[in-house]
Design an enzyme around this catalytic site. Structure first.
Site, PDB file in Angstrom:
ATOM      1  N   TYR A 182       1.142  -0.676   0.164  1.00  0.00           N
ATOM      2  CA  TYR A 182      -0.175  -0.250   0.161  1.00  0.00           C
ATOM      3  C   TYR A 182       1.263   1.175   0.349  1.00  0.00           C
ATOM      4  O   TYR A 182       0.085   2.600  -0.357  1.00  0.00           O
ATOM      5  CB  TYR A 182      -0.840   0.053   1.462  1.00  0.00           C
ATOM      6  N   GLY A 225       3.183   4.036  -1.747  1.00  0.00           N
ATOM      7  CA  GLY A 225       3.113   4.157  -3.305  1.00  0.00           C
ATOM      8  C   GLY A 225       2.008   4.128  -4.176  1.00  0.00           C
ATOM      9  O   GLY A 225       0.572   4.538  -3.510  1.00  0.00           O
ATOM     10  N   GLY A 263      -1.155   2.902  -5.740  1.00  0.00           N
ATOM     11  CA  GLY A 263      -2.430   2.455  -5.123  1.00  0.00           C
ATOM     12  C   GLY A 263      -2.217   1.151  -4.018  1.00  0.00           C
ATOM     13  O   GLY A 263      -1.579   1.385  -3.278  1.00  0.00           O
ATOM     14  N   HIS A 303      -4.319   5.117   5.567  1.00  0.00           N
ATOM     15  CA  HIS A 303      -3.640   6.486   4.564  1.00  0.00           C
ATOM     16  C   HIS A 303      -4.263   6.433   3.009  1.00  0.00           C
ATOM     17  O   HIS A 303      -5.479   7.756   2.819  1.00  0.00           O
ATOM     18  CB  HIS A 303      -2.379   7.109   4.093  1.00  0.00           C
ATOM     19  N   ASP A 304      -4.721   5.910   2.228  1.00  0.00           N
ATOM     20  CA  ASP A 304      -5.022   5.417   0.766  1.00  0.00           C
ATOM     21  C   ASP A 304      -6.393   5.740   0.938  1.00  0.00           C
ATOM     22  O   ASP A 304      -7.185   6.327   0.385  1.00  0.00           O
ATOM     23  CB  ASP A 304      -5.075   3.504   0.150  1.00  0.00           C
ATOM     24  N   ASP A 353      -2.640  12.670   6.427  1.00  0.00           N
ATOM     25  CA  ASP A 353      -1.376  12.816   6.223  1.00  0.00           C
ATOM     26  C   ASP A 353      -1.112  12.650   7.783  1.00  0.00           C
ATOM     27  O   ASP A 353       0.604  12.491   7.650  1.00  0.00           O
ATOM     28  CB  ASP A 353      -0.604  14.126   5.849  1.00  0.00           C
TER      29      ASP A 353
END
Length: 119
Positions: A27, A29, A31, A47-48, A93
């Protein structure tokens, strides 16, 4: 935005370059899919997902949205005065950068075979 996220990572994990997190696990980087390989990879999955929620705010583009936040000394505590989109992105973030600081970095999970391990 990604530049500010990089700065947050450099703040919370000063002994490791930010780019070590750009191609880590399933996860961190590009996608993401499959099961996270460890706690650090789970930070990236969260985070994604957080960015995915921010994108639901009208006109919110997390990867390029700028925001204000308090300068750091090892931990990030405040995102400052922001509109709804900026506050959401900053919090995504901030939480991730602090999560990175708590998680163990495993060199074996950097630049893994994404197709083999992340399905």
């Amino acid at each position: 935005n990604l530049y500010q996220f990089k700065n947050m990572i450099q703040c919370t994990v000063p002994n490791r370059s930010w780019w070590h997190f750009a191609n880590y696990g399933c996860y961190c980087g590009r996608g993401g899919s499959g099961t996270p390989v460890d706690d650090l990879d789970r930070c990236c999955q969260i985070h994604d997902n957080c960015y995915g929620e921010a994108e639901k705010i009208s006109g919110c583009w997390p990867y390029i949205k700028t925001y204000t936040y308090e300068s750091c000394q090892g931990t990030l505590t405040s995102c400052g005065a922001n509109n709804k989109c900026a506050a959401s992105v900053c919090d995504c973030d901030r939480v991730a950068a602090n999560c990175f600081a708590r998680a163990t970095y495993n060199d074996k999970n950097y630049n893994i075979d994404f197709n083999a391990r992340c399905q």
